[in-house]
Design a protein around this motif. Structure first.
Motif, PDB file in Angstrom:
ATOM      1  N   ASN A  72      11.766   4.520   0.193  1.00 17.30           N
ATOM      2  CA  ASN A  72      12.003   5.048  -1.157  1.00 17.30           C
ATOM      3  C   ASN A  72      12.599   6.445  -1.022  1.00 17.30           C
ATOM      4  O   ASN A  72      11.898   7.414  -0.739  1.00 17.30           O
ATOM      5  CB  ASN A  72      10.700   5.103  -1.947  1.00 17.30           C
ATOM      6  CG  ASN A  72      10.931   5.331  -3.426  1.00 17.30           C
ATOM      7  OD1 ASN A  72      11.869   6.029  -3.804  1.00 17.30           O
ATOM      8  ND2 ASN A  72      10.090   4.758  -4.271  1.00 17.30           N
ATOM      9  N   LYS A  73      13.915   6.524  -1.221  1.00 13.77           N
ATOM     10  CA  LYS A  73      14.624   7.783  -1.013  1.00 13.77           C
ATOM     11  C   LYS A  73      14.651   8.688  -2.240  1.00 13.77           C
ATOM     12  O   LYS A  73      15.128   9.817  -2.162  1.00 13.77           O
ATOM     13  CB  LYS A  73      16.058   7.502  -0.558  1.00 13.77           C
ATOM     14  CG  LYS A  73      16.147   6.856   0.820  1.00 13.77           C
ATOM     15  CD  LYS A  73      17.598   6.708   1.263  1.00 13.77           C
ATOM     16  CE  LYS A  73      17.682   6.119   2.664  1.00 13.77           C
ATOM     17  NZ  LYS A  73      19.094   5.997   3.138  1.00 13.77           N
ATOM     18  N   LYS A  81      -0.119   4.175  -4.803  1.00 12.66           N
ATOM     19  CA  LYS A  81      -0.959   4.534  -5.942  1.00 12.66           C
ATOM     20  C   LYS A  81      -0.736   5.989  -6.322  1.00 12.66           C
ATOM     21  O   LYS A  81      -0.556   6.319  -7.505  1.00 12.66           O
ATOM     22  CB  LYS A  81      -2.429   4.285  -5.599  1.00 12.66           C
ATOM     23  CG  LYS A  81      -3.392   4.592  -6.730  1.00 12.66           C
ATOM     24  CD  LYS A  81      -4.832   4.284  -6.323  1.00 12.66           C
ATOM     25  CE  LYS A  81      -5.816   4.590  -7.447  1.00 12.66           C
ATOM     26  NZ  LYS A  81      -7.218   4.302  -7.042  1.00 12.66           N
ATOM     27  N   PHE A  82      -0.710   6.875  -5.321  1.00 13.42           N
ATOM     28  CA  PHE A  82      -0.494   8.296  -5.601  1.00 13.42           C
ATOM     29  C   PHE A  82       0.939   8.545  -6.049  1.00 13.42           C
ATOM     30  O   PHE A  82       1.185   9.275  -7.016  1.00 13.42           O
ATOM     31  CB  PHE A  82      -0.803   9.124  -4.350  1.00 13.42           C
ATOM     32  CG  PHE A  82      -0.653  10.606  -4.558  1.00 13.42           C
ATOM     33  CD1 PHE A  82      -1.737  11.372  -4.957  1.00 13.42           C
ATOM     34  CD2 PHE A  82       0.568  11.239  -4.368  1.00 13.42           C
ATOM     35  CE1 PHE A  82      -1.605  12.737  -5.170  1.00 13.42           C
ATOM     36  CE2 PHE A  82       0.720  12.599  -4.579  1.00 13.42           C
ATOM     37  CZ  PHE A  82      -0.372  13.348  -4.980  1.00 13.42           C
ATOM     38  N   ALA A  83       1.903   7.928  -5.342  1.00 15.04           N
ATOM     39  CA  ALA A  83       3.318   8.167  -5.640  1.00 15.04           C
ATOM     40  C   ALA A  83       3.702   7.702  -7.039  1.00 15.04           C
ATOM     41  O   ALA A  83       4.468   8.370  -7.744  1.00 15.04           O
ATOM     42  CB  ALA A  83       4.189   7.486  -4.601  1.00 15.04           C
ATOM     43  N   ASP A  84       3.181   6.555  -7.444  1.00 14.01           N
ATOM     44  CA  ASP A  84       3.511   6.044  -8.777  1.00 14.01           C
ATOM     45  C   ASP A  84       2.895   6.908  -9.879  1.00 14.01           C
ATOM     46  O   ASP A  84       3.463   7.040 -10.967  1.00 14.01           O
ATOM     47  CB  ASP A  84       3.035   4.598  -8.915  1.00 14.01           C
ATOM     48  CG  ASP A  84       3.822   3.631  -8.039  1.00 14.01           C
ATOM     49  OD1 ASP A  84       4.924   4.008  -7.598  1.00 14.01           O
ATOM     50  OD2 ASP A  84       3.336   2.512  -7.786  1.00 14.01           O
ATOM     51  N   ALA A  85       1.749   7.512  -9.577  1.00 17.30           N
ATOM     52  CA  ALA A  85       1.083   8.366 -10.567  1.00 17.30           C
ATOM     53  C   ALA A  85       1.653   9.787 -10.573  1.00 17.30           C
ATOM     54  O   ALA A  85       1.682  10.441 -11.614  1.00 17.30           O
ATOM     55  CB  ALA A  85      -0.420   8.415 -10.292  1.00 17.30           C
ATOM     56  N   LEU A  88       0.790  -1.222   0.000  1.00 21.73           N
ATOM     57  CA  LEU A  88       0.000   0.000   0.000  1.00 21.73           C
ATOM     58  C   LEU A  88       0.826   1.278   0.000  1.00 21.73           C
ATOM     59  O   LEU A  88       0.337   2.334  -0.395  1.00 21.73           O
ATOM     60  CB  LEU A  88      -0.932   0.031   1.223  1.00 21.73           C
ATOM     61  CG  LEU A  88      -2.086  -0.959   1.262  1.00 21.73           C
ATOM     62  CD1 LEU A  88      -2.918  -0.733   2.519  1.00 21.73           C
ATOM     63  CD2 LEU A  88      -2.957  -0.832   0.025  1.00 21.73           C
ATOM     64  N   PHE A  89       2.068   1.218   0.437  1.00 24.61           N
ATOM     65  CA  PHE A  89       2.764   2.470   0.722  1.00 24.61           C
ATOM     66  C   PHE A  89       4.279   2.392   0.545  1.00 24.61           C
ATOM     67  O   PHE A  89       4.866   1.313   0.479  1.00 24.61           O
ATOM     68  CB  PHE A  89       2.471   2.901   2.165  1.00 24.61           C
ATOM     69  CG  PHE A  89       3.117   2.026   3.207  1.00 24.61           C
ATOM     70  CD1 PHE A  89       4.289   2.430   3.849  1.00 24.61           C
ATOM     71  CD2 PHE A  89       2.579   0.793   3.550  1.00 24.61           C
ATOM     72  CE1 PHE A  89       4.898   1.635   4.794  1.00 24.61           C
ATOM     73  CE2 PHE A  89       3.180  -0.008   4.507  1.00 24.61           C
ATOM     74  CZ  PHE A  89       4.348   0.417   5.130  1.00 24.61           C
ATOM     75  N   TYR A  90       4.877   3.587   0.486  1.00 24.66           N
ATOM     76  CA  TYR A  90       6.319   3.767   0.605  1.00 24.66           C
ATOM     77  C   TYR A  90       6.582   4.583   1.871  1.00 24.66           C
ATOM     78  O   TYR A  90       5.742   5.407   2.273  1.00 24.66           O
ATOM     79  CB  TYR A  90       6.899   4.565  -0.565  1.00 24.66           C
ATOM     80  CG  TYR A  90       6.789   3.940  -1.925  1.00 24.66           C
ATOM     81  CD1 TYR A  90       7.467   2.762  -2.243  1.00 24.66           C
ATOM     82  CD2 TYR A  90       6.026   4.546  -2.927  1.00 24.66           C
ATOM     83  CE1 TYR A  90       7.381   2.204  -3.510  1.00 24.66           C
ATOM     84  CE2 TYR A  90       5.936   3.993  -4.199  1.00 24.66           C
ATOM     85  CZ  TYR A  90       6.610   2.822  -4.478  1.00 24.66           C
ATOM     86  OH  TYR A  90       6.523   2.275  -5.735  1.00 24.66           O
ATOM     87  N   ILE A  91       7.737   4.391   2.468  1.00 22.86           N
ATOM     88  CA  ILE A  91       8.240   5.314   3.483  1.00 22.86           C
ATOM     89  C   ILE A  91       9.024   6.371   2.718  1.00 22.86           C
ATOM     90  O   ILE A  91      10.049   6.069   2.119  1.00 22.86           O
ATOM     91  CB  ILE A  91       9.142   4.602   4.498  1.00 22.86           C
ATOM     92  CG1 ILE A  91       8.362   3.497   5.236  1.00 22.86           C
ATOM     93  CG2 ILE A  91       9.712   5.597   5.497  1.00 22.86           C
ATOM     94  CD1 ILE A  91       9.231   2.622   6.130  1.00 22.86           C
TER      95      ILE A  91
END
Length: 332
Positions: A309-310, A214-218, A94-97
């Motif tokens: 994810n830096k 989902k938001f980060a990839d878009a 669901l997420f990245y840090i």
């Protein structure tokens, strides 16, 4: 140098992908709670200069915020270690840090009544000490005790709400209390209690920024711009905590709660809001996960390295550097 130039080029391509002001700013759904940095975030429009519009939801606890994040109602949330470990073990997809919201042991402290003669943790052995079980302050306090050859059994620990600690100290119901900012600084500036111990250096106890995959990839460019705004907020706290406290107190007063700006300025000066993820911070999650796994609170050990994810932070730094360089050229 090549890496930096690559990031600059990457940010340039992302800028093209952002909506123009004529088209309207991209909306990012952000969760906040009752902590000083979030009050400062709400006090000023940090995101519009970065091409973003914040749709903010306020929560009374980190647990409620995390539930909304899991339900897909937020793009950005921040969570303490325990909740993050649970989510990493159950729904890592669901997420990245993406960054750090707040960290540093100095935001946790031990308060005693103004007339107390206690000056160290040794002076409190056998005394009544208030704490919030399961909180970051409580976990850090246990580590502090361990480093000093002590344990909670050496005290009369009282589980209670952090907002009740100040009055309990004033009424003599407690001999000490383990609290977090801004409660510590507010009690100090009000002359209601004094801090005799800081947890600075015990651990970092980070609250990490989580971003929906989902938001980060878009919209990767929007994530980096959000972190660039976080950098700007951190810079204000670092260089002018008095102004940061004034802004945060002003926002809180609009909600009907009068707060001393000096107390919030002191609180903010004790909180590290540098968004950079450092390896020791991630490493702190491992023993927490191991303990939860042993207690059967999670079924598998999370792989935190795959969640961090830096690239968003690195691009935000490159973006800010390019902006500063542009400003310097325009000033000459």
């Amino acid at each position: 140098m090549k890496h930096f130039k690559y990031l600059i080029a990457l940010m340039a391509s992302w800028c093209l992908a952002l909506p123009s002001q004529a088209q309207g700013h991209l909306t990012i759904r952000v969760g906040v709670q009752a902590i000083p940095p979030d009050a400062l975030f709400m006090a000023k429009d940090w995101l519009t200069p970065y091409g973003l519009k914040a749709e903010v939801s306020e929560f009374s606890s980190g647990g409620d915020m995390m539930q909304a994040f899991v339900a897909g109602k937020l793009d950005v949330a921040d969570g303490g270690s325990g909740r993050l470990v649970t989510l990493a073990a159950t729904q890592p997809q669901l997420f990245y840090i993406m960054g750090v919201r707040q960290s540093g042991g100095d935001r946790y402290g031990v308060l005693v009544p103004m007339n107390s003669t206690a000056k160290s943790i040794q002076d409190l052995k056998g005394k009544k000490v208030g704490t919030v079980s399961g909180s970051g302050s409580n976990s850090t306090f246990r580590l502090f005790l361990e480093k000093n050859g002590l344990a909670e059994k050496d005290f009369q620990m009282v589980n209670m709400k952090v907002q009740d600690m100040q009055s309990a100290l004033q009424q003599g119901l407690l001999d000490a209390a383990v609290a977090w900012e801004p409660q510590v600084a507010i009690a100090e500036t009000a002359g209601a209690a004094k801090r005799i111990i800081s947890m600075k250096g015990v651990n970092e106890s980070p609250n990490f920024y989580l971003i929906s995959r989902k938001f980060a990839d878009a919209h990767p460019e929007a994530v980096s711009r959000f972190l660039a705004a976080a950098w700007e907020e951190a810079e204000l706290i670092r260089t002018n905590s008095a102004e940061a406290g004034r802004l945060a107190a002003g926002y809180i007063s609009k909600k009907g709660v009068q707060t001393d700006p000096k107390g919030l300025a002191l609180a903010l000066s004790r909180i590290n809001v540098d968004p950079e993820i450092k390896e020791p911070m991630v490493a702190e999650l491992v023993p927490i996960a191991e303990s939860m796994l042993a207690a059967n609170r999670i079924k598998q050990m999370p792989d935190f390295k795959t969640l961090v994810n830096k690239k968003f932070y690195e691009a935000s730094v490159a973006f800010r550097r390019s902006e500063e360089h542009t400003s310097e050229l325009q000033s000459h």
